[in-house]
Design a protein around this motif. Structure first.
Motif, PDB file in Angstrom:
ATOM      1  N   VAL A 162       0.845  -1.184   0.000  1.00 13.97           N
ATOM      2  CA  VAL A 162       0.000   0.000   0.000  1.00 13.97           C
ATOM      3  C   VAL A 162       0.885   1.240   0.000  1.00 13.97           C
ATOM      4  O   VAL A 162       1.750   1.397   0.865  1.00 13.97           O
ATOM      5  N   GLU A 182      -1.430  -1.044  -4.149  1.00 14.80           N
ATOM      6  CA  GLU A 182      -2.668  -0.303  -3.949  1.00 14.80           C
ATOM      7  C   GLU A 182      -2.301   1.107  -3.478  1.00 14.80           C
ATOM      8  O   GLU A 182      -1.443   1.273  -2.616  1.00 14.80           O
ATOM      9  N   LEU A 377      -9.341  -4.239   1.020  1.00 16.35           N
ATOM     10  CA  LEU A 377      -8.042  -4.866   0.775  1.00 16.35           C
ATOM     11  C   LEU A 377      -7.845  -6.075   1.677  1.00 16.35           C
ATOM     12  O   LEU A 377      -7.337  -7.116   1.245  1.00 16.35           O
TER      13      LEU A 377
END
Length: 391
Positions: A162, A182, A377
């Motif tokens: 992330v 992400e 997620l």
């Protein structure tokens, strides 16, 4: 869903680097679908455990941290954290069936997550920090060389990475193009930070900068731009919020330029009082020459409905839609900054238009929305685990 969070930083409100951790935990405190354990360091040399609501437990482990060195870490402290955290988390993992771990940083947190995965088959997600992708922390870079073989495995075994900005994601992809990353921005509390037009001074045009007062932030360029503008417009005021190594030099510059009555240095302001300073201002400026961290101040100013002026060097500058909720300004450049600020003085419609846009954008990244993105997620991570286990 049971999650084990790992961070070298202790989450607390009001500290920029830790604000995201605390805010995310505060959201999960209200989510009955999540049971979370958060393992971090102790600042006082003692072990602590306490609850946030019914479903979030924070454990603070003593690692003989040098309090004068906070938030930086020595090599020895990194090793102590990794070893003590792994031993402690093994005990937690035996008592709890974790669905995943979420680590804040590769070194040392994700190393712990990697060994927990090897022993308990718990998948892990990594939130990247600046030193994970740009090598800004020389101690971490040096440590990586010693742990290179383990770190390669840590990267390979992670389910997801992330990044808190597109810029950070691009840096990561430049070195590891095969990774799935992400992008989830840090959020903002839009109930705490909000516009209040009644607080503005109708007789003055106020510029605010909230920043550490260090050379990398480029405040000298803002002061020089302000000096140009006050020769044309008498109703300008500048508020500089923050403290740091360059404060005395900046105060000297203000004095030499004869701006002492027009420029206010507030020093550090408590988190609770920050909103009223943004609310008094007309625009927010951050002319960073170099920026290693995401600027929480940009998010706060945006939520308070301020037009934003910042350089591309600011990690959160991608939240500025140039010409819509602010302007991207040139780095190391006072005249361009001066011209962009002057547009607001000459065009009275520009500020309210950009103010509305800033607030609209902030409402899209409030903490409940960001917490939901992380929850999605986590669900993907758990689904992947089930697929790999044939369930």
């Amino acid at each position: 869903m049971r999650i084990l969070f790992l961070s070298y930083k202790f989450p607390a409100p009001g500290r920029e680097a830790d604000e995201a951790l605390y805010s995310l935990l505060s959201e999960y405190e209200q989510n009955s679908e999540i049971q979370a354990d958060f393992v971090t360091i102790s600042d006082d040399g003692e072990a602590h455990a306490f609850k946030l609501g019914e479903n979030v437990t924070i454990y603070r482990l003593p690692i003989r941290k040098n309090s004068e060195n906070r938030p930086f870490q020595s090599r020895l402290e990194v090793f102590r954290y990794a070893w003590k955290t792994y031993k402690f988390c093994k005990t937690l993992a035996k008592a709890n069936s974790y669905d995943l771990t979420h680590s804040y940083s590769v070194v040392p947190c994700a190393i712990v997550a990697y060994f927990l995965k090897r022993k308990f088959k718990i998948p892990y997600v990594i939130s990247l920090e600046s030193q994970d992708v740009d090598g800004t922390d020389k101690k971490i870079v040096s440590l990586r060389k010693k742990l290179d073989s383990i770190i390669k495995k840590v990267w390979e075994e992670a389910c997801f990475y992330v990044a808190s900005s597109q810029r950070m994601a691009k840096l990561m992809l430049a070195s590891k193009p095969e990774r799935e990353i992400e992008v989830i921005y840090n959020g903002i509390n839009i109930k705490e930070f909000f516009p209040d037009p009644a607080k503005k001074d109708a007789n003055n045009f106020t510029i605010i900068c909230v920043s550490d007062l260090v050379p990398e932030k480029g405040l000298r360029f803002l002061i020089r731009a302000f000096n140009i503008l006050v020769k044309r417009y008498e109703h300008l005021r500048l508020i500089i919020v923050g403290d740091g190594s360059e404060k005395s030099a900046l105060e000297d510059l203000v004095f030499v330029l004869g701006l002492k009555k027009l420029v206010t240095f507030t020093g550090s302001i408590s988190h609770e009082k920050l909103p009223e300073y943004y609310q008094k201002a007309n625009i927010f400026v951050l002319p960073s020459v170099e920026e290693n961290l995401n600027s929480q101040a940009i998010l706060e100013a945006m939520a308070c409905g301020l037009p934003l002026l910042a350089t591309k060097n600011c990690r959160n500058s991608e939240l500025i839609e140039d010409g819509k909720n602010g302007f991207i300004v040139k780095g190391n450049e006072s005249h361009d900054l001066c011209e962009k600020i002057e547009q607001f003085i000459l065009n009275k419609n520009l500020e309210p238009e950009m103010s509305r846009k800033s607030r609209e954008l902030a409402e899209k990244i409030d903490w409940p929305t960001i917490a939901d993105k992380y929850f999605e997620l986590y669900e993907k991570t758990i689904s992947l685990r089930k697929i790999k286990q044939g369930r």
